[in-house]
Write an enzyme that holds these catalytic residues in place. Structure first.
Site, mmCIF file in Angstrom:
data_model
loop_
_atom_site.group_PDB
_atom_site.id
_atom_site.type_symbol
_atom_site.label_atom_id
_atom_site.label_comp_id
_atom_site.label_asym_id
_atom_site.label_seq_id
_atom_site.Cartn_x
_atom_site.Cartn_y
_atom_site.Cartn_z
ATOM 1 N N GLN A 104 46.917 46.419 36.864
ATOM 2 C CA GLN A 104 47.361 46.774 35.506
ATOM 3 C C GLN A 104 47.490 48.285 35.331
ATOM 4 O OE1 GLN A 104 44.813 45.089 32.491
ATOM 5 N NE2 GLN A 104 45.999 43.208 32.396
ATOM 6 N N ALA A 128 34.734 49.537 31.190
ATOM 7 C CA ALA A 128 34.456 50.159 29.895
ATOM 8 C C ALA A 128 32.959 50.231 29.586
ATOM 9 C CB ALA A 128 35.178 49.394 28.788
ATOM 10 N N GLU A 145 42.014 43.266 21.500
ATOM 11 C CA GLU A 145 41.699 41.999 22.183
ATOM 12 C C GLU A 145 41.082 42.205 23.561
ATOM 13 O OE1 GLU A 145 44.607 38.711 22.162
ATOM 14 O OE2 GLU A 145 45.144 39.432 20.160
ATOM 15 N N HIS A 149 35.950 40.121 26.283
ATOM 16 C CA HIS A 149 35.825 39.894 27.729
ATOM 17 C C HIS A 149 34.589 40.583 28.317
ATOM 18 C CE1 HIS A 149 39.827 38.261 28.235
ATOM 19 N NE2 HIS A 149 40.428 39.358 27.803
#
Ligand code: SAH
Length: 280
Positions: A104, A128, A145, A149
């Protein structure tokens, strides 16, 4: 977003999330835009494509964040870089994105370069939970969003507070699950969205206060995102052949079946909030 591999929620490690996105991204590119979030419709509207509704969603987030020219903004869970690129273009700010998927990060760099924002944006692969940035170095941060996760919500929020300077702005767009959800609904939604945890809309402000912020606004946009489910079903029908070619007959059947169940469950007990807060 959605999984068809149905990873057990307890196995939702950052590595599993990265693998999931690398697998599912071509599907989302076929049926939507380069954003990996739900769509937004103004009250009373439901028309248009899924891709258009995703752009409207991003534009609303840009407006809510209110970043200014020259600001340094952190994009927590930046996906394919479309929201960051759009934010940089419309606000004139600098955006630094972080994603757990190396693929990504590379895709986001390419997207930004195609759209002429490489001088304002950069993307890295990282977790993160431990941000590779200096304390107090950002003016604002958003997480679209992505927080559901992550292994520990409170730890991520504290880590983001560390890199924001006092007064810095935080925007979170997140799926929430209401008290009407049965344990079975919870488990299904967690698996379907590859989520580590969901939180109720009532609990969110407490978590934000406990982790170093002052809540500014909690917007409940549940009614504005629900048309996503119909729009995605329509897009899958329209792009059936492409999805089949990119994956398989089995994948197409599984995603159609899962999307039906997710729609039914979401209508009953899923909500969506956009929260803005200030780092104290
Ligand atoms: N915000 C983007 C992408 C949403 S998809 C958009 O709206 O289009 C969720 C994103 O969160 C993915 O980019 C995924 O890689 C990222 N993510 C999930 N867990 C992460 C973690 N622990 N650290 C960094 N990024 C993470």
């Amino acid at each position: 977003m959605l999984s068809v591999t149905m990873t057990a929620a307890s196995k939702t490690t950052p590595e599993a999330v990265a693998r999931h996105y690398d697998y599912i991204t071509p599907f989302y590119e076929i049926i939507g835009s380069r954003s990996l979030h739900l769509g937004y419709w103004p009250a009373g509207e439901s028309g248009g494509t899924f891709a258009e509704s995703q752009q409207r969603f991003t534009d609303l987030m840009i407006q809510q964040l209110g970043a200014q020219k020259g600001h340094r903004v952190l994009d927590i869970g930046c996906g394919l870089g479309e929201p960051a690129t759009r934010l940089a273009q419309s606000s004139g700010c600098m955006v630094e994105g972080i994603t757990i998927s190396p693929r990504q990060a590379a895709q986001a760099e390419r997207w930004a370069s195609l759209h002429g924002t490489s001088g304002q944006t950069s993307f890295i692969c990282g977790n993160a939970m431990a941000l590779p940035f200096q304390t107090g170095s950002f003016d604002a941060a958003w997480a679209l969003e992505s927080i559901f996760h992550m292994p520990d919500r409170a730890a991520v929020l504290r880590e983001v507070a560390r890199v924001l300077h006092p007064g810095g702005r935080l925007l979170i767009a997140d799926i929430v699950v209401s008290e009407k959800a049965t344990p079975e609904d919870q488990a299904f939604l967690q698996q379907a969205f590859v989520a580590r945890s969901f939180i109720s809309p009532e609990d969110y402000p407490y978590l934000i206060r406990d982790t170093g912020y002052e809540v500014e606004q909690v917007l409940d946009i549940s009614q504005n995102v629900m048309a996503t489910f119909g729009a995605v079903s329509a897009a899958i029908r329209e792009k059936e052949e492409e999805v089949r070619r990119a994956y398989s007959d089995e994948f197409l059947a599984a995603i159609q079946e899962q999307w039906t169940r997710i729609t039914e469950t979401a209508m009953r007990c899923m909500g969506y909030i956009v929260l803005t807060a200030k780092r104290v």
